[in-house]
Motif scaffolding. Structure first.
Motif, PDB file in Angstrom:
ATOM      1  N   SER A 156      -4.595   5.761  -0.349  1.00  7.87           N
ATOM      2  CA  SER A 156      -5.806   5.351   0.361  1.00  7.87           C
ATOM      3  C   SER A 156      -5.925   3.836   0.415  1.00  7.87           C
ATOM      4  N   ASP A 157      -6.907   3.252  -0.267  1.00  6.49           N
ATOM      5  CA  ASP A 157      -7.114   1.808  -0.179  1.00  6.49           C
ATOM      6  C   ASP A 157      -6.492   1.048  -1.343  1.00  6.49           C
ATOM      7  N   GLU A 158      -5.796   1.754  -2.241  1.00  2.98           N
ATOM      8  CA  GLU A 158      -5.210   1.072  -3.400  1.00  2.98           C
ATOM      9  C   GLU A 158      -3.933   0.353  -2.994  1.00  2.98           C
ATOM     10  N   TYR A 208       0.850  -1.184   0.000  1.00  2.00           N
ATOM     11  CA  TYR A 208       0.000   0.000   0.000  1.00  2.00           C
ATOM     12  C   TYR A 208       0.893   1.244   0.000  1.00  2.00           C
TER      13      TYR A 208
END
Length: 107
Positions: free
Chosen positions: A72-74, A67
């Motif tokens: 963010s969440d990618e 990450y």
């Protein structure tokens, strides 16, 4: 004895600044000298990491979600058989799902 994979141009995918080459040919690994690089491994865990230099690594085993900071969440998922390049200066979190064993080289 395993046959060399096709020497056709390998598929290199770049995502979030990380370059991943899936299952490079044995010839490509020999050309890079991967087996002469140091080895590193770790058990399943989660930790932050910052690359002070560009790292090229080849995963012998394991599975990791990387990450990059600020994404963010990618994430980028890498695993056994992947040749991966992390850019100098990248800060990220490694989420190791399956024990990692890899060859690595810093430039």
């Amino acid at each position: 004895m395993a046959q060399d994979r096709q020497a056709s141009s390998p598929a290199v995918v770049e995502k979030l600044g990380i370059k991943v080459e899936k299952e490079p040919s044995d010839a490509r690994l020999r050309e890079l000298g991967v087996k002469t690089w140091p080895k590193w491994g770790c058990a399943p865990s989660k930790f932050p990491w910052t690359y002070d230099a560009r790292e090229t690594c080849y995963l012998l085993e394991g599975r990791v979600k990387v990450y990059p900071e600020g994404s963010s969440d990618e994430f980028v998922e890498i695993g056994a058989g992947d040749l991966v390049v992390f850019p100098k200066g990248m800060s990220c979190t490694w989420d190791v799902a399956a024990t990692v064993d890899k060859h690595y080289k810093f430039d």
